[in-house]
Design a protein around this motif. Structure first.
Motif, PDB file in Angstrom:
ATOM      1  N   GLY A   4       0.826  -1.194   0.000  1.00 55.55           N
ATOM      2  CA  GLY A   4       0.000   0.000   0.000  1.00 55.55           C
ATOM      3  C   GLY A   4       0.858   1.240   0.000  1.00 55.55           C
ATOM      4  N   THR A   6      -0.450   4.218   1.570  1.00 53.77           N
ATOM      5  CA  THR A   6      -0.904   5.148   2.597  1.00 53.77           C
ATOM      6  C   THR A   6       0.175   5.278   3.663  1.00 53.77           C
ATOM      7  OG1 THR A   6      -1.901   3.473   4.025  1.00 53.77           O
ATOM      8  CG2 THR A   6      -3.263   4.321   2.212  1.00 53.77           C
ATOM      9  N   ASP A   9       0.520   2.094   5.635  1.00 57.69           N
ATOM     10  CA  ASP A   9       1.278   1.008   5.011  1.00 57.69           C
ATOM     11  C   ASP A   9       2.781   1.265   5.102  1.00 57.69           C
ATOM     12  OD1 ASP A   9      -1.065  -0.409   4.057  1.00 57.69           O
ATOM     13  OD2 ASP A   9      -1.274   1.165   2.561  1.00 57.69           O
ATOM     14  N   LEU A  41      -3.504  -4.483   8.938  1.00 52.35           N
ATOM     15  CA  LEU A  41      -3.712  -3.422   7.962  1.00 52.35           C
ATOM     16  C   LEU A  41      -5.028  -3.602   7.215  1.00 52.35           C
ATOM     17  CD1 LEU A  41      -0.132  -2.979   6.451  1.00 52.35           C
ATOM     18  CD2 LEU A  41      -1.281  -1.569   8.165  1.00 52.35           C
ATOM     19  N   ALA A  42      -5.368  -4.850   6.891  1.00 57.88           N
ATOM     20  CA  ALA A  42      -6.644  -5.096   6.216  1.00 57.88           C
ATOM     21  C   ALA A  42      -7.806  -4.659   7.101  1.00 57.88           C
ATOM     22  CB  ALA A  42      -6.766  -6.575   5.855  1.00 57.88           C
ATOM     23  N   HIS A  45      -7.795  -0.755   7.120  1.00 55.75           N
ATOM     24  CA  HIS A  45      -8.284  -0.202   5.855  1.00 55.75           C
ATOM     25  C   HIS A  45      -9.799  -0.371   5.749  1.00 55.75           C
ATOM     26  CE1 HIS A  45      -4.407   0.844   4.427  1.00 55.75           C
ATOM     27  NE2 HIS A  45      -3.973  -0.395   4.201  1.00 55.75           N
ATOM     28  N   ARG A  49      -9.136   3.661   7.942  1.00 50.81           N
ATOM     29  CA  ARG A  49      -7.930   4.296   8.498  1.00 50.81           C
ATOM     30  C   ARG A  49      -6.832   4.322   7.438  1.00 50.81           C
ATOM     31  NH1 ARG A  49     -11.630   5.063  11.669  1.00 50.81           N
ATOM     32  NH2 ARG A  49     -11.805   4.011  13.684  1.00 50.81           N
ATOM     33  N   SER A  50      -6.074   5.418   7.401  1.00 54.63           N
ATOM     34  CA  SER A  50      -4.970   5.523   6.445  1.00 54.63           C
ATOM     35  C   SER A  50      -3.702   6.067   7.068  1.00 54.63           C
ATOM     36  CB  SER A  50      -5.371   6.422   5.262  1.00 54.63           C
ATOM     37  OG  SER A  50      -5.674   7.739   5.731  1.00 54.63           O
TER      38      SER A  50
END
Length: 317
Positions: A4, A6, A9, A41-42, A45, A49-50
């Motif tokens: 990712g 972001t 990430d 992270l999944a 997201h 959230r970023s």
């Protein structure tokens, strides 16, 4: 871990790089962390959230609940796997705090799933005797195996602690076998454990008739327990010795404990407590840092007491 772009990430990738480059984490450890961070992270997201600063304690709690009871049709993780995933997330957030990416560790107050309490299983005394008598005392390797097993049961030592012993650890300056053995455990912490007469007799027979015959190009003059080539016996080979002796002795019995590397250690602790030993004495003998670790064996003994009570007391049933 998904690739990712972001800030979330990127920050997660920085931690994984830190583990690999600066901490030298093993490949398997890194692979496990990558899987757990990918799940995290999944989850984030999915919540929109970023950025690391957007993550809340509620997000962490929901993540842990989702691991055990997923709503998307995914397989639920065991309590141990969920606890491991939370540990990875905690490590990630502690790193972010240290790097100044966030001000607060939002994982700190989130509790890990309760792990099932697995009580150690011990053999009965008769089964232990069969196991210790299984090796053939007529051969050098049989003498070694019997001495190894006797010492494991006599001291409650871990296999790793036993194979690192040198001859000088069991033979005093006067040439006699020691009655108290100094073991080096986890964190190089040392403890002293008495050695019973049966173990000393097996050690004496091995040192006189067995060990001198185990010679070869790799002969180790210091190692107490040698392999067939004369080198120091490895932990894996000692584990094979235990398995082979158990097979010869017809163990495990139906309903009995499975043969494992701590089988004699568990039996040592349980038999001491059943014989009336104080739990803190057993703690010292086992080298446990906390008595809470040792107290798991008291549950085993209480179960034994209940069984005796149920079969012996006239009005117990």
């Amino acid at each position: 871990m998904p690739r990712g772009t972001t800030p979330l990430d990127v920050a997660a990738g920085t931690w994984l790089t830190h583990l690999a480059v600066e901490r030298g984490a093993a490949a398997n450890t890194l692979a496990a962390y990558r899987r757990d961070v990918a799940r995290w992270l999944a989850h984030l997201h999915g919540l929109g959230r970023s950025d690391p600063r957007e993550v809340t304690e509620a997000d962490v709690s929901a993540f842990v609940v989702g691991l055990r009871d997923p709503r998307d049709g995914a397989a639920a993780l065991s309590a141990a796997s969920a606890a491991r995933a939370l540990a990875a997330v905690r490590g990630l957030h502690r790193f972010w705090v240290l790097e100044g990416l966030v001000d607060v560790d939002v994982t700190r107050e989130v509790r890990a799933p309760q792990l099932p309490r697995r009580l150690p299983k011990a053999m009965g005394v008769d089964a232990v005797v069969r196991l210790l008598d299984a090796p053939d005392p007529g051969t050098p390797l049989g003498l070694r195996d019997r001495a190894l097993l006797e010492l494991l049961y006599a001291t409650g030592a871990r296999i790793s602690e036993t194979v690192r012993l040198d001859v000088d650890d069991v033979v005093g300056s006067d040439g006699a076998l020691v009655s108290v053995l100094r073991l080096t455990g986890k964190g190089d912490k040392q403890r002293e454990v008495p050695v019973g007469s049966h173990a000393r007799a097996a050690l004496d027979a091995y040192l006189v008739r067995g060990r001198p015959a185990l010679l070869g190009a790799a002969a180790d003059p210091r190692a107490l327990f040698r392999n067939s080539r004369g080198g120091r016996l490895s932990r894996q080979s000692a584990w094979v010795v235990l398995q082979r002796a158990a097979e010869t002795a017809g163990l495990p019995e139906p309903g009995g404990p499975a043969v494992g590397p701590h089988l004699l250690r568990h039996s040592f602790a349980t038999h001491l407590l059943e014989g009336g030993a104080d739990v803190r004495v057993v703690q010292e003998l086992l080298g446990h840092a906390s008595v809470a670790t040792t107290q798991v064996y008291t549950h085993v003994s209480v179960d034994a007491l209940r069984e005796v009570y149920a079969t012996s007391h006239p009005r117990a049933r």
